[in-house]
Scaffold this motif. Structure first.
Motif, PDB file in Angstrom:
ATOM      1  N   ASP A 144      31.245  40.571-127.321  1.00 53.29           N
ATOM      2  CA  ASP A 144      32.338  41.449-126.909  1.00 53.29           C
ATOM      3  C   ASP A 144      32.800  42.268-128.096  1.00 53.29           C
ATOM      4  OD1 ASP A 144      34.344  42.630-125.443  1.00 53.29           O
ATOM      5  OD2 ASP A 144      35.760  40.977-125.725  1.00 53.29           O
ATOM      6  N   HIS A 145      32.748  43.621-127.955  1.00 56.99           N
ATOM      7  CA  HIS A 145      33.209  44.544-129.010  1.00 56.99           C
ATOM      8  C   HIS A 145      32.558  44.249-130.358  1.00 56.99           C
ATOM      9  CE1 HIS A 145      36.458  44.831-125.968  1.00 56.99           C
ATOM     10  NE2 HIS A 145      36.445  46.121-126.315  1.00 56.99           N
ATOM     11  N   GLY A 146      31.247  44.041-130.343  1.00 56.48           N
ATOM     12  CA  GLY A 146      30.527  43.837-131.603  1.00 56.48           C
ATOM     13  C   GLY A 146      30.737  42.477-132.228  1.00 56.48           C
ATOM     14  N   LYS A 147      31.249  41.509-131.466  1.00 54.05           N
ATOM     15  CA  LYS A 147      31.472  40.170-131.980  1.00 54.05           C
ATOM     16  C   LYS A 147      30.802  39.146-131.066  1.00 54.05           C
ATOM     17  CE  LYS A 147      35.928  41.284-134.115  1.00 54.05           C
ATOM     18  NZ  LYS A 147      37.375  40.963-134.155  1.00 54.05           N
ATOM     19  N   VAL A 148      30.246  38.112-131.685  1.00 48.74           N
ATOM     20  CA  VAL A 148      29.632  37.026-130.924  1.00 48.74           C
ATOM     21  C   VAL A 148      30.609  35.853-130.912  1.00 48.74           C
ATOM     22  CG1 VAL A 148      27.707  35.407-130.806  1.00 48.74           C
ATOM     23  CG2 VAL A 148      27.305  37.762-131.524  1.00 48.74           C
ATOM     24  N   LYS A 149      30.960  35.410-129.685  1.00 50.42           N
ATOM     25  CA  LYS A 149      31.883  34.292-129.522  1.00 50.42           C
ATOM     26  C   LYS A 149      31.097  33.078-129.038  1.00 50.42           C
ATOM     27  CE  LYS A 149      35.838  37.264-128.464  1.00 50.42           C
ATOM     28  NZ  LYS A 149      36.912  37.569-127.491  1.00 50.42           N
ATOM     29  N   LEU A 150      31.280  31.957-129.744  1.00 48.00           N
ATOM     30  CA  LEU A 150      30.531  30.741-129.446  1.00 48.00           C
ATOM     31  C   LEU A 150      31.461  29.568-129.197  1.00 48.00           C
ATOM     32  CD1 LEU A 150      27.833  30.948-132.286  1.00 48.00           C
ATOM     33  CD2 LEU A 150      27.589  31.730-129.930  1.00 48.00           C
ATOM     34  N   THR A 151      31.075  28.721-128.226  1.00 45.20           N
ATOM     35  CA  THR A 151      31.695  27.420-128.027  1.00 45.20           C
ATOM     36  C   THR A 151      30.616  26.380-128.303  1.00 45.20           C
ATOM     37  OG1 THR A 151      33.217  28.283-126.360  1.00 45.20           O
ATOM     38  CG2 THR A 151      32.873  25.895-126.416  1.00 45.20           C
ATOM     39  N   ILE A 152      30.813  25.564-129.347  1.00 42.51           N
ATOM     40  CA  ILE A 152      29.776  24.657-129.824  1.00 42.51           C
ATOM     41  C   ILE A 152      30.238  23.213-129.656  1.00 42.51           C
ATOM     42  CG2 ILE A 152      28.324  24.043-131.808  1.00 42.51           C
ATOM     43  CD1 ILE A 152      28.921  26.851-132.905  1.00 42.51           C
ATOM     44  N   TYR A 153      29.376  22.389-129.099  1.00 42.56           N
ATOM     45  CA  TYR A 153      29.638  20.966-128.876  1.00 42.56           C
ATOM     46  C   TYR A 153      28.897  20.193-129.962  1.00 42.56           C
ATOM     47  CZ  TYR A 153      30.442  16.762-126.041  1.00 42.56           C
ATOM     48  OH  TYR A 153      30.868  15.547-125.569  1.00 42.56           O
TER      49      TYR A 153
END
Length: 408
Positions: A379-388
């Motif tokens: 989103d908008h040039g950013k990578v968002k991660l949810t890591i377990y």
């Protein structure tokens, strides 16, 4: 009196005017707005009076074509005193050298005082100060600011709770407070070991107490892992146990369990940062207010961009701080760097960033054994991660044994 005091600073002369009716010459000076005072007639053809040093040029113009003869009989005031002083070269040289010597000696450390701490810590402080270059005979220009010295001592000497550093003339005064470390068991007396968080038990090391769980068991926060009551409470021994007092100990051991964490991170795919190239130059100045006089390295480096760090040290004359400072200016070359990442590169950076964040929260000895990306989005040039993330750590927490716990 005020007029005399003023002319003493600017200087004045006593002139003797000779000729017919010499008082008329002083009147002519007054007519030309030249202040004249202490006028007196010495004889019928001679008069004396005082005029300012700055009016001598005008007085000489008035004397032209008058026939009067003017003789300078006395000279008074600061300009003449300074002139006579400067005329004695040996005295001027001796005064300058003496002032320079006093100035140099006033900016040398002659004494280091340490108070408020035991002798063993005082020796440690003295040793560290010597490593920092702070000792009798050191130049104050070469030393770090007092605030930096304070932080260095607190970092290098764990026994110090607080230390104050103050430069008083040619003396460095340090006052410290010793850190009193009180080691105490979080729970005194009989205790259980309970689970601080949920997990699956992987390893157990019990030196005191009775284990109530085993490897591969799943535990919830608050579950008793190791009991401090050594007597088993079962139906076969119930009668005997009721007759005897329970045997209670302070349970000790480690219970390594597999635990889980969820970490959210955001990584930009394009970044811009400034970094130092390692090229630097040092310049030295004497600074008075906003005026700087170069002392060493007069040119400017050919850096497109630079970071300037100034280290200003006051100059002392005896115990008086002069309005002049010695400035060391460090000019570091820097450059802008633009970095672009692919989505996969940003995801790898995000995983490493998540691991670093989690390690800051984990207790000593904990290990991250695996990670899994649960969700990712751009989103908008950013990578968002949810890591377990899966972690192996000691989940033991102590709990005092109460009356009800004795029945375990």
């Amino acid at each position: 009196m005020k007029h005399v005091q003023a002319t003493l600073l600017t200087g004045y002369v006593t002139i003797a005017v000779k000729g017919s009716m010499p008082e008329l010459f002083f009147q002519r000076c007054v007519d030309h707005k030249i202040p004249v005072w202490n006028v007196k007639k010495v004889n019928p053809k001679t008069c004396e009076g005082n005029i300012r040093l700055s009016d001598i040029h005008m007085m000489r113009r008035i004397r032209r074509n008058t026939g009067y003869k003017v003789i300078f009989s006395r000279k008074k005031g600061m300009p003449f005193i300074i002139g006579r002083f400067l005329g004695k070269k040996e005295l001027v040289a001796a005064t300058l050298l003496s002032g320079l010597l006093i100035l140099l000696l006033s900016n040398i450390v002659w004494k280091v005082e340490i108070t408020g701490v035991p002798i063993d810590i005082e020796k440690k402080i003295a040793k560290e100060l010597n490593n920092y270059g702070i000792h009798p005979g050191a130049w104050t220009f070469s030393l770090e600011p007092a605030s930096d010295i304070q932080q260095d001592l607190l970092r290098d000497i764990p026994e110090l709770l607080w230390v104050g550093v103050e430069k008083m003339g040619t003396t460095f005064h340090l006052e410290g407070v010793e850190k009193i470390v009180v080691k105490k068991d979080p729970v005194s007396g009989p205790r259980n070991l309970i689970a601080a968080k949920k997990g699956i038990i992987k390893k157990m090391y019990v030196s005191k107490g009775r284990p109530l769980v085993y490897v591969n068991d799943f535990v919830e926060p608050g579950d008793v892992l190791v009991s401090g009551n050594l007597q088993e409470n079962n139906s076969d021994k119930k009668a005997k146990q009721s007759e005897k007092s329970p045997i209670l100990v302070s349970a000790e051991g480690e219970v390594i369990a597999k635990t889980w964490y969820e970490v959210n991170v955001t990584v930009p795919m394009k970044t811009s940062k400034e970094e130092l190239t390692g090229q630097q130059e040092r310049k030295y100045y004497l600074q008075l207010a906003d005026f700087q006089m170069p002392v060493w390295h007069f040119g400017s480096p050919d850096f497109e961009k630079m970071q300037v760090d100034n280290d200003k040290k006051p100059i002392y004359f005896f115990n008086w701080k002069l309005p002049v400072s010695f400035v060391e200016s460090v000019l570091n070359e820097k450059r802008s760097k633009h970095v672009s990442h692919t989505k996969s590169e940003a995801m790898k950076i995000g995983v490493n960033q998540a691991k670093h964040q989690l390690r800051m929260q984990l207790p000593e000895g904990a290990k991250i054994i695996s990670e899994k990306i649960l969700h990712e989005s751009t989103d908008h040039g950013k990578v968002k991660l949810t890591i377990y993330m899966t972690v192996e750590e000691n989940i033991v927490q102590t709990q005092a044994i109460s009356g009800n716990d004795e029945k375990q």
